[in-house]
Design a protein around this motif. Sequence first.
Motif, mmCIF file in Angstrom:
data_model
loop_
_atom_site.group_PDB
_atom_site.id
_atom_site.type_symbol
_atom_site.label_atom_id
_atom_site.label_comp_id
_atom_site.label_asym_id
_atom_site.label_seq_id
_atom_site.Cartn_x
_atom_site.Cartn_y
_atom_site.Cartn_z
ATOM 1 N N GLN A 1 -49.821 52.139 -17.316
ATOM 2 C CA GLN A 1 -48.710 52.705 -18.073
ATOM 3 C C GLN A 1 -47.456 52.353 -17.292
ATOM 4 O OE1 GLN A 1 -49.339 54.373 -21.038
ATOM 5 N NE2 GLN A 1 -47.161 54.081 -21.326
ATOM 6 N N GLU A 2 -46.701 51.364 -17.759
ATOM 7 C CA GLU A 2 -45.522 50.889 -17.022
ATOM 8 C C GLU A 2 -44.490 50.326 -17.984
ATOM 9 O OE1 GLU A 2 -46.257 47.257 -14.647
ATOM 10 O OE2 GLU A 2 -48.221 47.231 -15.582
ATOM 11 N N GLU B 1 -39.447 59.063 -12.378
ATOM 12 C CA GLU B 1 -39.750 57.834 -13.107
ATOM 13 C C GLU B 1 -41.158 57.326 -12.820
ATOM 14 O OE1 GLU B 1 -37.811 56.198 -15.320
ATOM 15 O OE2 GLU B 1 -36.304 57.762 -15.174
ATOM 16 N N GLY B 2 -41.429 57.004 -11.565
ATOM 17 C CA GLY B 2 -42.712 56.428 -11.184
ATOM 18 C C GLY B 2 -42.540 55.562 -9.953
ATOM 19 N N LYS C 1 -45.858 54.151 -14.173
ATOM 20 C CA LYS C 1 -45.715 55.583 -14.451
ATOM 21 C C LYS C 1 -46.949 56.412 -14.130
ATOM 22 C CE LYS C 1 -42.376 54.456 -17.986
ATOM 23 N NZ LYS C 1 -42.014 54.480 -19.400
ATOM 24 N N SER C 2 -48.066 55.754 -13.846
ATOM 25 C CA SER C 2 -49.296 56.486 -13.530
ATOM 26 C C SER C 2 -50.117 55.673 -12.549
ATOM 27 C CB SER C 2 -50.112 56.735 -14.802
ATOM 28 O OG SER C 2 -51.378 57.261 -14.479
#
Length: 195
Positions: free
Chosen positions: A62-63, A81-82, A125-126
């Motif tokens: 997830q980006e 944000e990540g 993001k993850s």
Amino acid sequence: MKPSIHKGRETPFLLAAAAALFLAACCYLGAALYGVLAALPEARTLPAAAAGDTLHGLAVRQESAVEAVPGARDGERITGEGVYFSACDGRESLSPPDLDGLTPAGLAALLEAAPEPSGGGRIVKSTVWYYAALLDGGDAPEPGRCRLRFEGFSRAVPARLIAVREEDGRQLLLFRLTEGGNYLKIRIINAEIES
């Protein structure tokens, strides 16, 4: 009333009896627990792939592509944000839901395509990510836990094979991983399955 000639001897006897009862209860419970645990099915672990079998695939997370963040270093967490990386490869729009219907032919097309980079950097993001790979020969293992050793990395990382898809003699293996760090940089890479 005449004092007992056993005065003071009741306590050691009672302690010994209590200790014996306690040990008996522990043995009984231990045996019962062993029986329950022995009846549980063993967790399946994948057998190692045959020697010479190599996976060729790509990492999907997830980006998203972003503008360059001045002063930010690769692998640095951007608050809210990540994790930031300064390079992007044009595949940032791929996400885990895109893997649901992915076929071996579709993965082969993604691996051969040369998308244009689409920004100054990317935000992951993850730390949960997926590795979709084609198996070059050999029999695909059953889904379950395993370890993957990625090309250029010294140690294997824990993974779970969650799907095997076959089409026209080709096999797609889909793995789920949670190890982050340097592994969040990779995109197209070879790997080997370790047991």
